[in-house]
Design an enzyme around this catalytic site. Structure first.
Site, PDB file in Angstrom:
ATOM      1  N   LYS A  31       1.297  -1.262  -0.128  1.00 52.54           N
ATOM      2  CA  LYS A  31      -0.381  -0.013   0.179  1.00 52.54           C
ATOM      3  C   LYS A  31       0.971   1.284   0.154  1.00 52.54           C
ATOM      4  O   LYS A  31       1.890   1.019   0.486  1.00 52.54           O
ATOM      5  CB  LYS A  31      -0.892  -0.147   1.164  1.00 52.54           C
ATOM      6  CG  LYS A  31      -2.305   1.374   1.226  1.00 52.54           C
ATOM      7  CD  LYS A  31      -2.718   1.218   2.552  1.00 52.54           C
ATOM      8  CE  LYS A  31      -3.837   2.280   2.678  1.00 52.54           C
ATOM      9  NZ  LYS A  31      -5.195   1.874   3.602  1.00 52.54           N
ATOM     10  N   SER A  33      -9.524   1.819   2.716  1.00 51.64           N
ATOM     11  CA  SER A  33      -8.705   2.662   1.652  1.00 51.64           C
ATOM     12  C   SER A  33      -7.682   1.876   0.917  1.00 51.64           C
ATOM     13  O   SER A  33      -6.300   2.005   0.487  1.00 51.64           O
ATOM     14  CB  SER A  33      -8.244   3.671   2.594  1.00 51.64           C
ATOM     15  OG  SER A  33      -7.324   2.862   3.425  1.00 51.64           O
ATOM     16  N   SER A  46     -10.134  -0.168   6.826  1.00 48.79           N
ATOM     17  CA  SER A  46      -9.902  -0.056   5.285  1.00 48.79           C
ATOM     18  C   SER A  46      -8.939  -1.326   4.533  1.00 48.79           C
ATOM     19  O   SER A  46      -8.540  -0.891   3.450  1.00 48.79           O
ATOM     20  CB  SER A  46      -8.659   1.162   5.413  1.00 48.79           C
ATOM     21  OG  SER A  46      -9.050   2.389   5.506  1.00 48.79           O
TER      22      SER A  46
END
Length: 189
Positions: free
Chosen positions: A82, A157, A181
């Site tokens: 990420k 996210s 997320s």
């Protein structure tokens, strides 16, 4: 040799049994990214050259010291990160143009631990900017798309990480979770 939908365990076994090399494994996932990322926008940064170079070194290590794979649990395994984690020498944007061009001088702890375990970083995945969002639509680099139906959001996210796994663009990926997320993208994709 079928490299489709491998788990970490199956990839380790394949490398250990020499069913495929690390270069072949990394090349397969880089090809998947090249073909699919245009539509799915899972990756902000792809680390093609460095990943292939690391894979060559892994293959050499396995050839010269076969027991290395027993001591390094992620040796030769492609991992997507990420893009919120600092990565030494690799642009880290947190999904925001504010950080575009920022190249950290150090690795985040999780990145260091993955590298120390032998993982090969294949790229940095898309996310809602600064990990604020739950849909995967709020990145300054464009929305990540759900691989099962691109009309639907992938959740966020950690959208790019989930999409990269669901679309077979990586074996594993990092994510973070404050308010869903990881859980949202995992269930949406």
């Amino acid at each position: 040799m079928n490299l489709n939908n491998l788990t970490i365990k199956k990839a380790r076994e394949g490398l250990k049994k020499k069913e495929f090399s690390s270069v072949e494994l990394i090349s397969y996932y880089l090809e998947q990214i090249e073909v699919k990322n245009k539509e799915l926008n899972a990756f902000i940064t792809v680390c093609k050259e460095s990943a292939l170079e690391k894979a060559k070194r892994v293959d050499e290590l396995i050839r010269n010291e076969p027991s290395a794979i027993n001591h390094l649990p992620l040796l030769g395994i492609p991992i997507a990160l990420k893009d919120i984690f600092s990565t030494k020498g690799i642009e880290t944007t947190a999904g925001s143009n504010i950080l575009k061009g920022y190249i950290p001088e150090y690795d985040a702890t999780v990145v260091k631990k993955l590298k120390d375990a032998g993982a090969i970083i294949i790229g940095k995945t898309n996310l809602d900017a600064f990990a604020h969002g739950s849909s995967g639509e709020n990145s300054d680099f464009g929305p990540a798309k759900n691989p099962w139906d691109t009309k639907y959001v992938p959740g966020g996210s950690s959208s790019g990480s989930a999409v990269s796994i669901a679309a077979n663009m990586s074996i594993a990926a990092t994510g973070t979770d404050t308010g869903g997320s990881i859980r949202l993208p995992a269930s949406f994709t």
